[in-house]
Each structure stands twice: as C-alpha cells, then as structure tokens.
Design a protein around this motif. Sequence first.
Motif, mmCIF file in Angstrom:
data_model
loop_
_atom_site.group_PDB
_atom_site.id
_atom_site.type_symbol
_atom_site.label_atom_id
_atom_site.label_comp_id
_atom_site.label_asym_id
_atom_site.label_seq_id
_atom_site.Cartn_x
_atom_site.Cartn_y
_atom_site.Cartn_z
ATOM 1 N N GLU A 269 -12.547 -10.465 12.671
ATOM 2 C CA GLU A 269 -12.831 -10.664 14.094
ATOM 3 C C GLU A 269 -12.563 -9.392 14.894
ATOM 4 N N LEU A 270 -11.461 -8.729 14.563
ATOM 5 C CA LEU A 270 -11.110 -7.493 15.268
ATOM 6 C C LEU A 270 -12.166 -6.412 15.041
ATOM 7 N N ALA A 271 -12.649 -6.310 13.810
ATOM 8 C CA ALA A 271 -13.675 -5.308 13.501
ATOM 9 C C ALA A 271 -14.935 -5.552 14.331
ATOM 10 N N LEU A 272 -15.373 -6.819 14.396
ATOM 11 C CA LEU A 272 -16.580 -7.133 15.169
ATOM 12 C C LEU A 272 -16.347 -6.930 16.660
ATOM 13 N N LEU A 273 -15.112 -7.150 17.094
ATOM 14 C CA LEU A 273 -14.785 -6.944 18.505
ATOM 15 C C LEU A 273 -14.842 -5.464 18.869
ATOM 16 N N LYS A 274 -14.400 -4.622 17.944
ATOM 17 C CA LYS A 274 -14.367 -3.187 18.204
ATOM 18 C C LYS A 274 -15.694 -2.487 17.915
ATOM 19 N N LEU A 275 -16.620 -3.192 17.272
ATOM 20 C CA LEU A 275 -17.943 -2.639 17.001
ATOM 21 C C LEU A 275 -19.010 -3.518 17.665
ATOM 22 N N PRO A 276 -18.984 -3.643 18.976
ATOM 23 C CA PRO A 276 -19.878 -4.599 19.643
ATOM 24 C C PRO A 276 -21.350 -4.262 19.495
ATOM 25 N N GLU A 277 -21.658 -2.971 19.271
ATOM 26 C CA GLU A 277 -23.069 -2.610 19.167
ATOM 27 C C GLU A 277 -23.666 -2.987 17.822
ATOM 28 N N TYR A 278 -22.799 -3.356 16.866
ATOM 29 C CA TYR A 278 -23.287 -3.770 15.551
ATOM 30 C C TYR A 278 -23.208 -5.290 15.442
ATOM 31 N N SER A 279 -24.139 -5.857 14.737
ATOM 32 C CA SER A 279 -24.027 -7.267 14.384
ATOM 33 C C SER A 279 -23.382 -7.346 13.017
ATOM 34 N N SER A 280 -22.938 -8.542 12.658
ATOM 35 C CA SER A 280 -22.284 -8.698 11.356
ATOM 36 C C SER A 280 -23.250 -8.402 10.212
ATOM 37 N N SER A 281 -24.544 -8.496 10.496
ATOM 38 C CA SER A 281 -25.519 -8.284 9.424
ATOM 39 C C SER A 281 -25.954 -6.830 9.282
ATOM 40 N N THR A 282 -25.709 -5.998 10.315
ATOM 41 C CA THR A 282 -26.161 -4.600 10.260
ATOM 42 C C THR A 282 -25.043 -3.593 10.061
ATOM 43 N N VAL A 297 -11.083 -11.333 2.926
ATOM 44 C CA VAL A 297 -11.873 -10.525 3.862
ATOM 45 C C VAL A 297 -13.359 -10.647 3.532
ATOM 46 N N ILE A 298 -13.680 -10.553 2.256
ATOM 47 C CA ILE A 298 -15.084 -10.657 1.825
ATOM 48 C C ILE A 298 -15.657 -12.013 2.223
ATOM 49 N N ARG A 299 -14.917 -13.086 1.975
ATOM 50 C CA ARG A 299 -15.406 -14.427 2.312
ATOM 51 C C ARG A 299 -15.635 -14.579 3.819
ATOM 52 N N HIS A 300 -14.701 -14.050 4.621
ATOM 53 C CA HIS A 300 -14.846 -14.164 6.072
ATOM 54 C C HIS A 300 -16.013 -13.319 6.576
ATOM 55 N N LEU A 301 -16.254 -12.172 5.965
ATOM 56 C CA LEU A 301 -17.408 -11.352 6.340
ATOM 57 C C LEU A 301 -18.720 -12.096 6.064
ATOM 58 N N VAL A 302 -18.768 -12.742 4.896
ATOM 59 C CA VAL A 302 -19.962 -13.515 4.543
ATOM 60 C C VAL A 302 -20.166 -14.657 5.542
ATOM 61 N N ALA A 303 -19.059 -15.313 5.935
ATOM 62 C CA ALA A 303 -19.144 -16.408 6.901
ATOM 63 C C ALA A 303 -19.666 -15.930 8.251
ATOM 64 N N LYS A 304 -19.442 -14.641 8.569
ATOM 65 C CA LYS A 304 -19.909 -14.061 9.832
ATOM 66 C C LYS A 304 -21.323 -13.504 9.722
ATOM 67 N N GLY A 305 -21.933 -13.668 8.556
ATOM 68 C CA GLY A 305 -23.318 -13.245 8.412
ATOM 69 C C GLY A 305 -23.539 -11.928 7.716
ATOM 70 N N CYS A 306 -22.456 -11.317 7.221
ATOM 71 C CA CYS A 306 -22.583 -10.046 6.508
ATOM 72 C C CYS A 306 -23.170 -10.313 5.118
ATOM 73 N N LYS A 307 -24.323 -9.729 4.828
ATOM 74 C CA LYS A 307 -25.018 -9.998 3.575
ATOM 75 C C LYS A 307 -24.972 -8.830 2.594
ATOM 76 N N LYS A 308 -24.430 -7.694 3.023
ATOM 77 C CA LYS A 308 -24.346 -6.543 2.137
ATOM 78 C C LYS A 308 -23.059 -5.780 2.408
ATOM 79 N N MET A 309 -22.359 -5.413 1.363
ATOM 80 C CA MET A 309 -21.103 -4.678 1.506
ATOM 81 C C MET A 309 -20.816 -3.902 0.234
#
Length: 552
Positions: A269-282, A297-309
């Motif tokens: 959540e903190l990462a997405l808050l500090k990177l507002p110009e990025y979406s979880s998928s980009t 961390v990986i599971r929570h990223l996937v839950a937020k829509g992150c499809k590549k890491m």
Amino acid sequence: MAVANSFVTGGSFNCDYLSSTSCSSSSSPSVDHQVRFFGSRRRIKPLVYWTRSHSLSPKCELSSDSVVKNGKKESRTSSLSALELLKTSAADRYTKESSSIMVIGLNIHTAPVEVREKVSIPEAQWPQAIRELCSLNHIEEAAVLSTCNRIEIYALALAQNRGIKEVTEWMSKFSGVPVTELCQHRFLLYNQDATQHLFEVAAGLDSLVLGEGQILAQVKQVIKNGQGVPGFGRKISELFKRAITTGKRVRTETNISSGSVSVSSAAVELALLKLPEYSSSTARVLIVGTGKMGKLVIRHLVAKGCKKMVVVNRTEDRVAAIREELTDTDIVYKPFSELLACAAQADVIFTCTASKAPLFIKESVQALPSVNFEDGDQKLFIDISVPRNVEPSVAELEGAGVYNVDDLKEVVEANKEDRLRKKMEAETIIAEEVKQFEALKDSLETVPTIKKLRAYAERIRSAEVDKCLSKMGDDIPQNKKKAIYDLSLGIVNKLLHGPMQHLKCDGAENRTLSEILENMHALNRIFGLDTEISVLEEKVRAKMEQNQKQSS
C-alpha cells in the motif's frame, strides 16, 4: 503498546543493579518517559545503540567484592560474593515463594529500527540463546521472540532484580550495546503483566498493524524452536501455549483480523501511495527474497493487480513454487549476481531478506544506470527487513526514496479505527485467559510441596507395611499382601485428601493465592519439608558451582 493496566517501569528495581555505570536520569536524559500506545499511556523504562558481536556465548560477569581481614583487603570469589549479596541485600533477598516470570524487550513502540536491528536474534540462534540465558545464575527458564517489530526475552527468574541484571548484561554482550544505552529503549514487565503482554502480542494488539496475523505464527515458532532445548521449561512453555490459544480465540470471536493489513500488505500500500503516477499493473516491481515476508508481498501485489514482477533470490526453487501457485502472474527469476542490474530497471524495490549486511549501499545505488525518471520521480526502496537491507544513506540520493518498517504507520492509521472497536472485545477475552493462566501457574507453585508431602507419606506407609509383613512371616498369600497394601494406600490417600485440597489453585473452593501459600508454608513446617525459599537458594548455588566448573 497494549499491555497490562500499569506498564511496569521496574518497581523496586534500581538501574544501578544493571551496571557499575548508573542508568539514572542524570546520565541518560530519556530514562523515564511516556509513550502512547493505541490511546493508552504506558510508562516505560528504556535500552541501547550497539554494534553486533558475532559471538553467541557471552558470560555474565558478576562484580567482585572485597573485605578487610587482618588489616588487609582481600577479594572474595565472584560466586561467593553473588551468593552473599543474594542473602543479605534487602532488595534481592528471596522474599517470595516462587520464581518470577518476566519479559525484557524492545519493540516498535519503544525503539527505532536502527536499534532493533542490532538487538535482533536470528531464529536459527534462538535455541542457543535459550541455553546461554539459562546458564546465567538466576535464570531458570527462557524463551526468545525476535521479529522485525520486536526482540523480547521471556525468563523465569529465581531472583527478579538479579535476573534483570544478568539478562540485560547478556543482551549487551551479545549485541555490543552498552547497558546504559539499552536502558533508553528497554521495557520490563513481571508476572501477570508479562503474561498479559504476551497474550496481547499473540492476539495482534501490540503490533503496528492491529490484529495482524503473522505474529501468531511467529509465537508458534517460539515453541517449535524451544522443543527439546534445556531451559525451555514447563512454565515458559505453558505460557506460550496459552498465548497461542488466546491469539486464536481473539481472532475467532472478535474478527479483529478481517480487513486488516499485515506488514507486507502495508508495504505494498505504501509503495502505491508513493508512486501515484503508476498503476499496480504498470509499475516495474522487484522483490528481493522469497521468505515468509517476500511471499506475502508477492501475493499482495498480485491482489492489487500486478501481473509482472522480477524476483531475486539465491535459488530458483522457491520462486518456481510461487510461480506454480500464481499461474496468472509473470514472475521472472534472477540470481543475486544480477541484483543491481535488476534494480536499475525497477520503479519500486521490496527487500525482505535475512541478510545481516545491507544489499544496497549508497555507492552502488548512485552508480545505477539512469532509468530516465521525470522530474519528481523516485526509485522507491521499501525495506521491510530487520536488520535493514537498504543503507539509510541511500535516502540522501536525489531520485531515491527509502522506507522501512517504521514508515508503515502512515498506511496503518487509515484503517485502524474499526479494529480499535474490536480491540475492546479482544481485551475482555485476554483478561479471561490471563486469569486462567494465572490459576494454572499458581497451581504449579504448590506442586513441589504436594510431591514432597506425598513422598513423605509414602516413605512412612512403605516402611510400616514392610515392617508388618516381616512380622507375619514369608508364607503370606499374595492376595493378603495386596489387601494390606491397598489398606495402607487407602488410609494415606484419605489422610492426604484434606491437605491436598487446600493446596490446589483450581478455583473450585474460591481460595486466594495467599491462603494457599499459607497452607503450603504450614505443611512445610508441620512435616519438616523443604521450603520454596531453600529450593531457590539451592538452585542458585548449584548453578554457580556448575558455571565455576565450566569456566575453570
């Protein structure tokens, strides 16, 4: 920190016991201060800044004493000095009938991460730490709970003040932090307060994230690592087992964990808050480490829509297992040799390894190829490791943002209000569990007297039966021998029934602990049994003699 109603500052404990250098407020300006924990005020005594020693075998040195004899100053042996002080010091005499359960610790409420990381004990070293703690003169049992948010040592002390002194000195020698500095961040709790604190820890009430679930698994690891270790004894073991029961009950009956965030999800959540110009998928994401925290961390990223890491790990096995579980996600494995190259291409980097040395230092980050950030953009390092994986000085670089576990409070505050209401329900459950454990613990105090009284009665019964049978000759049928044996056993059991009932702390008769202890002392006097005080002194003497043999 959500602990007992009165957060213990040491009571009669004087910091001068800890070291020849006093921990008084004159030498440490913040020795006694207040911290607000979830809306309540707790008074705390603090602890230290330190550099880690890699040895896990510090010896607690007892100060030597001296006497004047025939006009000459002579030095006593350290063990004699300790035992004499033990018996003559008004603050340290055995005035209680039982050992004290105590906790000495630093946590996210009392110490910053730069201190906690130096005090932390890797899980693989918990058994060795228990053995060393229990080799100290006044520590009978011990357990270690060390996580990213806390390092807490639970101990059963034969003498409370000397137990504190020995454990604090052990922590200082293990970590390299001076005792006076440890006092700036340490908290102390005893007996029922220590019990309540551990129950609140297991229930997630003392976590940065109220109701988080990972801490319960970490409490379970204490029992797993303590199994078969000398020093992880009955009382400490029962304490942790009851804490686990309490943690499960709180989560089941209050639903305090529903919708709550863990450290790992708060990091995302903190990462997405500090990177507002990025979406979880980009956002280009790098995860370093695939331990428990890394996988979450990986599971929570996937839950937020992150499809590549990209995941950097020492081996590919764990990454392959995660890849099989999360089939819809493109997880790219890279070895540690490519860490910096992967970091150069990432927008946000999560570090969650057990490395004792930083993985990212200022010079290496400064040398990373440009990622063509626009003005105001930053490469984010979300470091949820303790010890930290990212050197603090990295934050001095333009275009680099560094956040650690202490920075997650910003995210946690957003959804705390609802769980605070559930916290009140949890505290009611914890109060019930503490009462039950205290009854169990109190019942254990009279076990030695019960055993000694039974043994005393059994010696008399056995001797009298043998005397009777010898007078009756050798040709007595076996059934008659058994009848005599059963008769003698029945008489003894009926005679002991009353005294035994008056030694039980099961709450059935509504006896107070003081009444039960009075009964215990009375039976000790009437039947000439050893008192608990003499037992404690004998234990200390035996430990001193054992330590002398080992050091000679």
